[in-house]
Design an enzyme around this catalytic site. Sequence first.
Site, PDB file in Angstrom:
ATOM      1  N   HIS A 146       0.858  -1.189   0.000  1.00  0.00           N
ATOM      2  CA  HIS A 146       0.000   0.000   0.000  1.00  0.00           C
ATOM      3  C   HIS A 146       0.896   1.242   0.000  1.00  0.00           C
ATOM      4  CE1 HIS A 146      -3.056   2.951   1.003  1.00  0.00           C
ATOM      5  NE2 HIS A 146      -3.959   2.035   0.754  1.00  0.00           N
ATOM      6  N   HIS A 167       0.475  -4.761   2.502  1.00  0.00           N
ATOM      7  CA  HIS A 167      -0.931  -4.495   2.804  1.00  0.00           C
ATOM      8  C   HIS A 167      -1.863  -5.657   2.484  1.00  0.00           C
ATOM      9  CE1 HIS A 167      -4.659  -2.381   3.324  1.00  0.00           C
ATOM     10  NE2 HIS A 167      -4.973  -2.432   2.043  1.00  0.00           N
ATOM     11  N   ARG A 181      -4.482  -5.680  -6.611  1.00  0.00           N
ATOM     12  CA  ARG A 181      -5.896  -5.461  -6.320  1.00  0.00           C
ATOM     13  C   ARG A 181      -6.327  -4.017  -6.551  1.00  0.00           C
ATOM     14  NH1 ARG A 181      -8.573  -3.697  -1.797  1.00  0.00           N
ATOM     15  NH2 ARG A 181      -6.742  -3.868  -0.447  1.00  0.00           N
TER      16      ARG A 181
END
Length: 395
Positions: A229, A331, A366
């Site tokens: 992240h 993350h 993602r």
Amino acid sequence: MESELTYDTVIVGCGVGGLFTALHLPRDQRVLMLSKEDVESCNSMLAQGGICVLLDDDDYDDYFEDTMRAGHYENRKESVDIMLRSSRSVIDQLIGYGVDFARNSDGSLAYTREGAHSHPRICFHEDTTGKEITTKLREAVYQLPNVEIMEYTTMTDILEENGVCTGVLAETRDGEHLVLHARDTVMATGGIGGRYEHSTNFRCLTGDALDISKKHGVALEHLDYVQIHPTVLYSEKPGRRFLISESVRGEGAVLLNSKGERFVDELQPRDVVAQAIFREMEKEGSKHVWLSLAPIPEEEIRTHFPNIMATCKEEGYDVTKEPIPVVPAQHYFMGGVHVDSDSQTTMPHLYAVGETSCNGVHGKNRLASNSLLESMVFAQRAAHHIVELRMEETR
């Protein structure tokens, strides 16, 4: 001491994947849920930004492309299609369970936008969406007379007979060994952040299902697909890192170097932004960069991001007056136990859902706020497949 117990289904994990599975199993089945720590120590509780939803038929192509592009086109198209087409039903169910999504003045759902999304299509509850959803689902599960929850109980292995999963071995914090026989087992143990020095995950999430699956020859997939992240609050304190939601950048926050200069388009996919931050840190010889919320109206910060605002204040930063130091950290895990579109692993009667599983939705990276949605869509499919298989076997 050892105890031997029998259930219809054992679910290992109490995040949204495990909870949604339990809620979609028949009430006449005995269900046991295991939580490695307390039930609140799951990544689902930490999700800040929100949960995606397909806006309408006209949004299908854009949402599909956004998900594929973020995943570097390594996504399983069938899984992406299933998730998108199931999204509105999931949102409606969550509202039915009492989830309090933000609303516009006319009562319609309010949508926010995050990086790599072409449109605002994310439902949210302030900046604690995961906590709101997980808490309401857990309250619903508590009302089910057929579901039992054991906290501080760790899965140590699965039971296998003739290549078929027949339950779980577990151990309580008091050292009691449990032999849990079950017709079906669902692994919803979360991610792997506990294996990293710097992660947004709870430390207890150590990928237990991966080790157990490997031991039994259950197929794994894309173990190298780990998402970093871009923005967690920089700290030298030990323990889990506090995530600064991508929706902050979606609402206008900008990334700055030590000279106060922007150096990247903040709304690109997470891996692109993270790489840009690493390059800037390397170029400047710094330990972090800065995130400025100055472009966001103060009232919007207070209403949309109260938890971020409060946590930063505890660390000595007033986000309404100054930028905050941020750095990338581990993350999310896009790989995991290989499953099909019904969340079945390669071992009969063994399922995997949520971050534990790899159904191909996310590809290599993602798309923001697809995780909660993906977990629940494929948890529901696991429960439905369990039911369908039992009906077939009793005919």
